[in-house]
Scaffold this motif. Structure first.
Motif, PDB file in Angstrom:
ATOM      1  N   ARG A  51       0.901  -1.228  -0.231  1.00 43.22           N
ATOM      2  CA  ARG A  51      -0.081  -0.152   0.037  1.00 43.22           C
ATOM      3  C   ARG A  51       0.758   1.374   0.028  1.00 43.22           C
ATOM      4  O   ARG A  51       0.361   2.273   0.054  1.00 43.22           O
ATOM      5  CB  ARG A  51      -0.903   0.102   1.398  1.00 43.22           C
ATOM      6  CG  ARG A  51      -1.748  -1.041   1.409  1.00 43.22           C
ATOM      7  CD  ARG A  51      -2.667  -1.075   0.311  1.00 43.22           C
ATOM      8  NE  ARG A  51      -3.868  -2.152   0.721  1.00 43.22           N
ATOM      9  CZ  ARG A  51      -5.233  -2.172   0.103  1.00 43.22           C
ATOM     10  NH1 ARG A  51      -5.039  -2.014  -1.380  1.00 43.22           N
ATOM     11  NH2 ARG A  51      -5.765  -3.239   0.298  1.00 43.22           N
ATOM     12  N   THR A 149      -9.182  -0.278  -0.181  1.00 45.66           N
ATOM     13  CA  THR A 149      -9.631   1.005  -1.053  1.00 45.66           C
ATOM     14  C   THR A 149     -11.053   1.171  -1.421  1.00 45.66           C
ATOM     15  O   THR A 149     -11.721   0.152  -1.313  1.00 45.66           O
ATOM     16  CB  THR A 149      -8.690   1.181  -2.344  1.00 45.66           C
ATOM     17  OG1 THR A 149      -9.141   0.039  -3.174  1.00 45.66           O
ATOM     18  CG2 THR A 149      -7.320   0.972  -1.805  1.00 45.66           C
ATOM     19  N   HIS A 167     -14.384  10.697  -2.764  1.00 51.80           N
ATOM     20  CA  HIS A 167     -12.967   9.944  -2.702  1.00 51.80           C
ATOM     21  C   HIS A 167     -12.503   9.431  -4.102  1.00 51.80           C
ATOM     22  O   HIS A 167     -13.538   8.730  -4.815  1.00 51.80           O
ATOM     23  CB  HIS A 167     -13.249   8.869  -1.652  1.00 51.80           C
ATOM     24  CG  HIS A 167     -12.991   9.410  -0.176  1.00 51.80           C
ATOM     25  ND1 HIS A 167     -13.894   9.989   0.431  1.00 51.80           N
ATOM     26  CD2 HIS A 167     -11.781   9.443   0.312  1.00 51.80           C
ATOM     27  CE1 HIS A 167     -13.690  10.154   1.558  1.00 51.80           C
ATOM     28  NE2 HIS A 167     -12.240  10.080   1.704  1.00 51.80           N
ATOM     29  N   ALA A 170      -8.549   4.751  -5.097  1.00 57.20           N
ATOM     30  CA  ALA A 170      -7.395   4.428  -4.502  1.00 57.20           C
ATOM     31  C   ALA A 170      -7.441   4.995  -3.006  1.00 57.20           C
ATOM     32  O   ALA A 170      -6.421   4.460  -2.348  1.00 57.20           O
ATOM     33  CB  ALA A 170      -6.192   4.770  -5.485  1.00 57.20           C
ATOM     34  N   ASP A 171      -8.056   5.731  -2.715  1.00 60.06           N
ATOM     35  CA  ASP A 171      -8.105   6.187  -1.417  1.00 60.06           C
ATOM     36  C   ASP A 171      -8.601   5.062  -0.416  1.00 60.06           C
ATOM     37  O   ASP A 171      -9.196   4.155  -0.728  1.00 60.06           O
ATOM     38  CB  ASP A 171      -9.114   7.359  -1.120  1.00 60.06           C
ATOM     39  CG  ASP A 171      -8.736   8.598  -1.586  1.00 60.06           C
ATOM     40  OD1 ASP A 171      -7.323   8.674  -1.955  1.00 60.06           O
ATOM     41  OD2 ASP A 171      -9.544   9.338  -2.102  1.00 60.06           O
ATOM     42  N   PHE A 172      -8.169   5.051   0.927  1.00 57.49           N
ATOM     43  CA  PHE A 172      -8.601   4.075   1.612  1.00 57.49           C
ATOM     44  C   PHE A 172      -9.754   4.142   2.446  1.00 57.49           C
ATOM     45  O   PHE A 172      -9.977   5.279   3.314  1.00 57.49           O
ATOM     46  CB  PHE A 172      -7.270   4.134   2.730  1.00 57.49           C
ATOM     47  CG  PHE A 172      -5.996   3.457   2.186  1.00 57.49           C
ATOM     48  CD1 PHE A 172      -5.916   2.320   1.619  1.00 57.49           C
ATOM     49  CD2 PHE A 172      -4.845   4.328   2.216  1.00 57.49           C
ATOM     50  CE1 PHE A 172      -4.690   2.010   1.008  1.00 57.49           C
ATOM     51  CE2 PHE A 172      -3.686   4.115   1.826  1.00 57.49           C
ATOM     52  CZ  PHE A 172      -3.542   2.718   0.966  1.00 57.49           C
ATOM     53  N   ASP A 175      -7.544   2.069   6.597  1.00 57.48           N
ATOM     54  CA  ASP A 175      -6.178   2.259   6.332  1.00 57.48           C
ATOM     55  C   ASP A 175      -5.309   1.069   6.363  1.00 57.48           C
ATOM     56  O   ASP A 175      -5.830   0.235   7.484  1.00 57.48           O
ATOM     57  CB  ASP A 175      -5.724   3.296   7.461  1.00 57.48           C
ATOM     58  CG  ASP A 175      -6.601   4.874   7.145  1.00 57.48           C
ATOM     59  OD1 ASP A 175      -6.587   5.076   6.130  1.00 57.48           O
ATOM     60  OD2 ASP A 175      -6.522   5.619   8.107  1.00 57.48           O
TER      61      ASP A 175
END
Length: 425
Positions: A51, A149, A167, A170-172, A175
């Motif tokens: 990641r 993601t 969002h 590829a944003d989480f 996390d």
């Protein structure tokens, strides 16, 4: 027996006040930095490292983008050295999957810690949590460690979710936890009890939720009692050194606060796990994030230490007196204060490097961060040639391992390991 089942006792209630357990392996207890190491907790790096990108590696506390396959090879070498010396190696990913398989309460708590309704909104959070509750234990463990993601959400786009609209894919949504490989920080043992820590930085705060689940619900730790547990005052295991039986040093700097150190000391006194705690201020910098980045024990009376810290380190001494009162004194020079508390004439000090430049380079590369397998036997990164040579000149056996990729997160063999069982000395 189902795919998630393991043939072992199920426990839903952690019962932290129960009796000390009779474990399946060696007795779980640690009173020394150097006693023969019987059992250790490691985490083999996995998809959470994949990641890391140039865009997020600073936020996730890595100095570079590790080559994951090589990091895994290096870690396998490390684990192999421990096993060859008779140490039982437990892997965090296996323990987590087994925990989630046997405990519904652990599954609910792990999902709750990972799915943040304040960030995702209640509708999306509820939908994701409902999905995760039905995922097999091994897969769920992977998600809790490696994250997820928005592109990986298992259900189609919801036109009514502003969070999803705003969002990038590829944003989480969950996390990742790439620092899990540093198992030293989220828990540590003092005597027969385990301390669950409070990690200071947001990138690592959820790690303790997974460690907590394992100690609370995994059958291997049935009945283990807690030495310390804090959700407010930061303290990390890399700042805690068990100098000798009843004597603990705690670094205070970037990761551990004075309040955390004092709370730990008072908790250890209350449980008769220590009689003296040395609180050691260290520079609040990336290079010296923990006490064990500048000093680790390599024998019962010897430390390897960064020369720049040798004369500058000082300690406040907190003692439990015979009448139960707590006294405080200092600050005093650390090395004499430590020797006095340990009941020895002096600590032998092995410096990192022979000159200032070499010492600084090898301190940065975790030359001071060794893991003792027995008195006078340590594991160290092979790249720190000068420090390793000085250790051997002082009579210390050095077991060298590669660490070019493992070290990209700023941690050496001690950071990578959480001892669960050691001889007293």
């Amino acid at each position: 027996m189902g795919a998630d089942a393991v043939p072992t006792r199920h426990r839903e209630d952690p019962n932290p006040a129960g009796p000390d357990p009779e474990p399946d392996g060696p007795r779980l207890a640690v009173t020394s930095e150097v006693g023969t190491l019987h059992t250790v907790l490691l985490h083999r790096p996995g998809d959470e490292l994949r990641r890391l990108t140039p865009r997020n590696n600073d936020q996730l506390l890595f100095d570079g983008i590790p080559w994951v396959e090589r990091a895994q090879q290096e870690h396998d070498t490390f684990a192999g050295v421990l096993r060859e010396r008779g140490t039982e190696v437990l892997l965090l990913s296996d323990l987590l999957a087994e925990t989630l398989a046997v405990s519904g309460a652990a599954r609910i708590q792990g999902i709750s810690a990972a799915v943040d309704a304040r960030r995702l909104g209640h509708a999306l959070a509820d939908e994701l949590a409902a999905f995760l509750r039905g995922v097999q234990a091994r897969e769920l463990a992977g998600i809790l460690m490696a994250g997820m993601t928005f592109d990986e959400l298992p259900f189609g786009p919801d036109a009514t979710s502003l969070v999803r609209r705003m969002h990038h894919g590829a944003d989480f949504v969950i996390d990742p936890l790439p620092n899990l490989l540093f198992t030293r920080d989220s828990s540590f043992w003092v005597g027969p009890r385990v301390a669950i820590t409070s990690l200071a930085l947001p990138a690592r705060s959820r790690e303790t939720s997974l460690t907590d689940l394992i100690y609370a619900f995994h059958p291997r730790f049935l009945g283990v009692r807690r030495a310390y547990e804090s959700h407010t005052a930061p303290i990390e295991g890399g700042d805690v050194l068990l100098l000798s039986h009843g004597v603990v040093a705690v670094g205070v700097g970037e990761r551990t606060s004075p309040a955390g150190a004092e709370a730990l000391a008072r908790s250890l006194f209350d449980d008769d796990l220590a009689h003296t705690v040395l609180v050691v201020p260290i520079a609040q910098s990336r290079a010296t994030m923990h006490l064990d980045t500048v000093c680790t024990m390599v024998d019962a009376d010897a430390v390897v230490m960064y020369p720049a810290a040798r004369e500058s380190l000082r300690a406040f001494t907190i003692r439990k007196e015979g009448d139960g009162r707590v006294s405080m004194s200092g600050s005093d020079p650390f090395l004499p204060a430590a020797a006095t508390a340990m009941g020895i004439d002096k600590l032998r000090v092995i410096d990192t490097g022979l000159d200032g430049v070499t010492a600084e380079r090898e301190q940065w590369d975790d030359g001071n961060n060794t893991l003792a397998l027995a008195p006078g036997v340590v594991v160290a990164y092979e790249r720190n040639e000068m420090t390793n040579a000085r250790l051997e000149e002082a009579g210390i056996e050095v077991l060298r391992i590669p660490g070019s990729e493992l070290g990209s997160g700023r941690g050496g063999p001690r950071c990578l390991s959480c001892p669960l069982s050691r001889n007293d000395r």
